[in-house]
Design a protein around this motif. Structure first.
Motif, PDB file in Angstrom:
ATOM      1  N   GLY A 188       0.811  -1.204   0.000  1.00 53.02           N
ATOM      2  CA  GLY A 188       0.000   0.000   0.000  1.00 53.02           C
ATOM      3  C   GLY A 188       0.849   1.260   0.000  1.00 53.02           C
ATOM      4  O   GLY A 188       0.534   2.246  -0.680  1.00 53.02           O
ATOM      5  N   GLU A 189       1.941   1.244   0.748  1.00 48.80           N
ATOM      6  CA  GLU A 189       2.837   2.397   0.776  1.00 48.80           C
ATOM      7  C   GLU A 189       3.507   2.606  -0.581  1.00 48.80           C
ATOM      8  O   GLU A 189       3.612   3.742  -1.073  1.00 48.80           O
ATOM      9  N   ILE A 190       3.958   1.522  -1.187  1.00 49.33           N
ATOM     10  CA  ILE A 190       4.617   1.629  -2.491  1.00 49.33           C
ATOM     11  C   ILE A 190       3.628   2.117  -3.543  1.00 49.33           C
ATOM     12  O   ILE A 190       3.966   2.933  -4.407  1.00 49.33           O
ATOM     13  N   GLN A 191       2.396   1.645  -3.458  1.00 51.97           N
ATOM     14  CA  GLN A 191       1.379   2.110  -4.391  1.00 51.97           C
ATOM     15  C   GLN A 191       1.167   3.616  -4.255  1.00 51.97           C
ATOM     16  O   GLN A 191       1.078   4.334  -5.247  1.00 51.97           O
ATOM     17  N   ALA A 192       1.101   4.095  -3.011  1.00 51.86           N
ATOM     18  CA  ALA A 192       0.906   5.524  -2.787  1.00 51.86           C
ATOM     19  C   ALA A 192       2.058   6.330  -3.369  1.00 51.86           C
ATOM     20  O   ALA A 192       1.857   7.382  -3.992  1.00 51.86           O
ATOM     21  N   VAL A 193       3.285   5.850  -3.175  1.00 57.29           N
ATOM     22  CA  VAL A 193       4.452   6.536  -3.736  1.00 57.29           C
ATOM     23  C   VAL A 193       4.383   6.561  -5.252  1.00 57.29           C
ATOM     24  O   VAL A 193       4.589   7.602  -5.890  1.00 57.29           O
ATOM     25  N   MET A 194       4.083   5.405  -5.855  1.00 52.58           N
ATOM     26  CA  MET A 194       4.095   5.328  -7.313  1.00 52.58           C
ATOM     27  C   MET A 194       2.932   6.099  -7.933  1.00 52.58           C
ATOM     28  O   MET A 194       3.069   6.642  -9.035  1.00 52.58           O
ATOM     29  N   ASN A 195       1.790   6.153  -7.251  1.00 49.73           N
ATOM     30  CA  ASN A 195       0.694   6.985  -7.759  1.00 49.73           C
ATOM     31  C   ASN A 195       1.137   8.433  -7.876  1.00 49.73           C
ATOM     32  O   ASN A 195       0.829   9.126  -8.859  1.00 49.73           O
ATOM     33  N   ARG A 196       1.856   8.897  -6.860  1.00 45.13           N
ATOM     34  CA  ARG A 196       2.344  10.278  -6.888  1.00 45.13           C
ATOM     35  C   ARG A 196       3.468  10.462  -7.893  1.00 45.13           C
ATOM     36  O   ARG A 196       3.522  11.466  -8.609  1.00 45.13           O
ATOM     37  N   TYR A 197       4.365   9.497  -7.979  1.00 52.97           N
ATOM     38  CA  TYR A 197       5.471   9.585  -8.934  1.00 52.97           C
ATOM     39  C   TYR A 197       4.966   9.604 -10.375  1.00 52.97           C
ATOM     40  O   TYR A 197       5.539  10.299 -11.221  1.00 52.97           O
ATOM     41  N   ARG A 198       3.921   8.824 -10.655  1.00 50.81           N
ATOM     42  CA  ARG A 198       3.367   8.851 -12.010  1.00 50.81           C
ATOM     43  C   ARG A 198       2.847  10.234 -12.351  1.00 50.81           C
ATOM     44  O   ARG A 198       3.008  10.719 -13.470  1.00 50.81           O
ATOM     45  N   GLN A 199       2.175  10.876 -11.399  1.00 46.59           N
ATOM     46  CA  GLN A 199       1.654  12.215 -11.630  1.00 46.59           C
ATOM     47  C   GLN A 199       2.766  13.227 -11.866  1.00 46.59           C
ATOM     48  O   GLN A 199       2.645  14.117 -12.718  1.00 46.59           O
ATOM     49  N   LEU A 200       3.852  13.094 -11.110  1.00 40.08           N
ATOM     50  CA  LEU A 200       4.919  14.087 -11.164  1.00 40.08           C
ATOM     51  C   LEU A 200       5.936  13.846 -12.274  1.00 40.08           C
ATOM     52  O   LEU A 200       6.431  14.798 -12.879  1.00 40.08           O
ATOM     53  N   TYR A 201       6.256  12.579 -12.545  1.00 38.59           N
ATOM     54  CA  TYR A 201       7.411  12.300 -13.379  1.00 38.59           C
ATOM     55  C   TYR A 201       7.145  11.487 -14.642  1.00 38.59           C
ATOM     56  O   TYR A 201       7.983  11.490 -15.549  1.00 38.59           O
ATOM     57  N   MET A 202       6.025  10.780 -14.708  1.00 35.51           N
ATOM     58  CA  MET A 202       5.815   9.891 -15.846  1.00 35.51           C
ATOM     59  C   MET A 202       4.982  10.583 -16.918  1.00 35.51           C
ATOM     60  O   MET A 202       3.800  10.849 -16.721  1.00 35.51           O
ATOM     61  N   GLU A 203       5.612  10.863 -18.045  1.00 34.44           N
ATOM     62  CA  GLU A 203       4.919  11.491 -19.153  1.00 34.44           C
ATOM     63  C   GLU A 203       4.281  10.425 -20.036  1.00 34.44           C
ATOM     64  O   GLU A 203       4.496   9.240 -19.882  1.00 34.44           O
ATOM     65  N   GLY A 204       3.476  10.876 -20.988  1.00 35.32           N
ATOM     66  CA  GLY A 204       2.867   9.959 -21.937  1.00 35.32           C
ATOM     67  C   GLY A 204       1.482   9.503 -21.518  1.00 35.32           C
ATOM     68  O   GLY A 204       1.115   9.574 -20.340  1.00 35.32           O
ATOM     69  N   GLN A 205       0.721   9.055 -22.502  1.00 35.02           N
ATOM     70  CA  GLN A 205      -0.604   8.498 -22.277  1.00 35.02           C
ATOM     71  C   GLN A 205      -0.557   7.012 -22.594  1.00 35.02           C
ATOM     72  O   GLN A 205      -0.060   6.618 -23.655  1.00 35.02           O
ATOM     73  N   TYR A 206      -1.076   6.205 -21.686  1.00 35.06           N
ATOM     74  CA  TYR A 206      -0.951   4.757 -21.819  1.00 35.06           C
ATOM     75  C   TYR A 206      -2.331   4.114 -21.867  1.00 35.06           C
ATOM     76  O   TYR A 206      -3.007   3.977 -20.839  1.00 35.06           O
ATOM     77  N   LYS A 207      -2.736   3.720 -23.065  1.00 37.40           N
ATOM     78  CA  LYS A 207      -4.075   3.175 -23.264  1.00 37.40           C
ATOM     79  C   LYS A 207      -4.285   1.878 -22.492  1.00 37.40           C
ATOM     80  O   LYS A 207      -5.374   1.625 -21.976  1.00 37.40           O
ATOM     81  N   SER A 208      -3.261   1.063 -22.427  1.00 33.29           N
ATOM     82  CA  SER A 208      -3.402  -0.236 -21.753  1.00 33.29           C
ATOM     83  C   SER A 208      -3.693  -0.076 -20.271  1.00 33.29           C
ATOM     84  O   SER A 208      -4.413  -0.885 -19.686  1.00 33.29           O
ATOM     85  N   LEU A 209      -3.150   0.967 -19.656  1.00 33.65           N
ATOM     86  CA  LEU A 209      -3.410   1.199 -18.241  1.00 33.65           C
ATOM     87  C   LEU A 209      -4.872   1.549 -18.023  1.00 33.65           C
ATOM     88  O   LEU A 209      -5.495   1.085 -17.059  1.00 33.65           O
ATOM     89  N   GLU A 210      -5.432   2.344 -18.919  1.00 33.72           N
ATOM     90  CA  GLU A 210      -6.845   2.690 -18.813  1.00 33.72           C
ATOM     91  C   GLU A 210      -7.717   1.461 -19.022  1.00 33.72           C
ATOM     92  O   GLU A 210      -8.718   1.271 -18.333  1.00 33.72           O
ATOM     93  N   VAL A 211      -7.348   0.625 -19.977  1.00 37.56           N
ATOM     94  CA  VAL A 211      -8.100  -0.616 -20.225  1.00 37.56           C
ATOM     95  C   VAL A 211      -8.038  -1.513 -18.997  1.00 37.56           C
ATOM     96  O   VAL A 211      -9.041  -2.120 -18.602  1.00 37.56           O
ATOM     97  N   LEU A 212      -6.875  -1.586 -18.368  1.00 35.44           N
ATOM     98  CA  LEU A 212      -6.713  -2.421 -17.176  1.00 35.44           C
ATOM     99  C   LEU A 212      -7.608  -1.938 -16.051  1.00 35.44           C
ATOM    100  O   LEU A 212      -8.240  -2.744 -15.356  1.00 35.44           O
ATOM    101  N   LYS A 213      -7.693  -0.629 -15.870  1.00 35.79           N
ATOM    102  CA  LYS A 213      -8.549  -0.074 -14.823  1.00 35.79           C
ATOM    103  C   LYS A 213     -10.012  -0.399 -15.098  1.00 35.79           C
ATOM    104  O   LYS A 213     -10.757  -0.814 -14.203  1.00 35.79           O
ATOM    105  N   VAL A 214     -10.440  -0.208 -16.340  1.00 34.16           N
ATOM    106  CA  VAL A 214     -11.830  -0.489 -16.705  1.00 34.16           C
ATOM    107  C   VAL A 214     -12.135  -1.971 -16.566  1.00 34.16           C
ATOM    108  O   VAL A 214     -13.184  -2.356 -16.039  1.00 34.16           O
ATOM    109  N   LEU A 215     -11.212  -2.798 -17.021  1.00 37.97           N
ATOM    110  CA  LEU A 215     -11.388  -4.248 -16.927  1.00 37.97           C
ATOM    111  C   LEU A 215     -11.550  -4.687 -15.488  1.00 37.97           C
ATOM    112  O   LEU A 215     -12.443  -5.481 -15.152  1.00 37.97           O
TER     113      LEU A 215
END
Length: 249
Positions: A188-215
């Protein structure tokens, strides 16, 4: 004058091209990211039919023309068919490939990203490590390799176990990345860190991630419930530091 070259690599994406051909995006050891055309690969009797798919890894014999590569033959060592047969695993794998495609460049040394991607697909296949953890490991290591996120994790208000885990991921060799698992609280802690890191540092749009969330949401999958519970377990670990502006600077 063109020449024949042999490149070791992995297919990141495959797209229809013309009536019977395919255009591949590959990550290779020798040339970084390359675009390859496979003539006639969509014909039912094509000898290339099985090798022009995402996740396929091996030696590819290419004809290098003035402006493009053409696929002649391939000697495949791993198809990762088990990922293609599992919708959730396929979404994770495609997401990893999308990140690799975004961050890698042509004629660049991308050996570390190729190793990371290959080991991560292997980890998805074995199911010995929770897939959300595989995802967070891959995301963080990809950011570290490309030098787009800080590695001074000591500034984060997280548990010693979570701190050690992040440090291990950042400094470990590719072969040692997927040799551990963590408790629910640490995940849970690592997820919280990575959620924030994605917002701050990860550029690009990833369709597969959206599909995974919907799935995950639409199927009521246990994975989605587990990720939400992990987020609740770790949602407060960054709150104080975020408030103080540590993650924003």
């Amino acid at each position: 004058m063109g020449q024949t070259v042999t490149l070791i690599g992995l297919v990141l994406a495959a797209y229809p091209f013309g009536d019977y051909d395919k255009r591949l995006v590959m990550l290779t050891r020798e040339r970084g990211k390359v675009t390859v055309f496979a003539k006639g690969a969509r014909r039912p009797n094509s000898s290339l039919l099985a090798v022009v798919k995402p996740f396929v890894f091996g030696e590819f014999i290419l004809y290098e023309g003035r402006s493009a590569f053409n696929l002649m033959q391939a000697r495949i060592s791993r198809y990762f068919e088990e990922l293609s047969q599992d919708m959730e695993a396929a979404c994770y794998g495609c997401y990893f490939c999308e990140i690799a495609e975004y961050y890698t460049r042509e004629a660049n040394d991308e050996v570390q990203m190729l190793k990371l991607l290959y080991q991560s697909l292997r980890a998805l296949s074995t199911k010995s490590i929770p897939r959300p953890l595989v995802r967070y490991i891959y995301e963080l290591k990809a950011l570290v390799i490309n030098g787009v996120c800080p590695v001074d994790f000591e500034k984060l208000e997280i548990s010693p176990s979570a701190l050690y885990t992040l440090q291990y991921i950042a400094t470990s060799s590719m072969e040692r990345l997927y040799t551990f698992t963590v408790s629910r609280e640490v995940l849970g802690e690592i997820q919280a860190v990575m959620n924030r890191y994605r917002q701050l540092y990860m550029e690009g749009q990833y369709k597969s991630l959206e599909v995974l969330k919907v799935l995950s949401q639409s199927s009521g999958a246990e994975l989605w419930q587990e990720e939400q519970e992990n987020a609740l377990a770790g949602k407060n670990v960054l709150k104080k530091k975020e408030k103080d502006g540590i993650l924003n600077g």
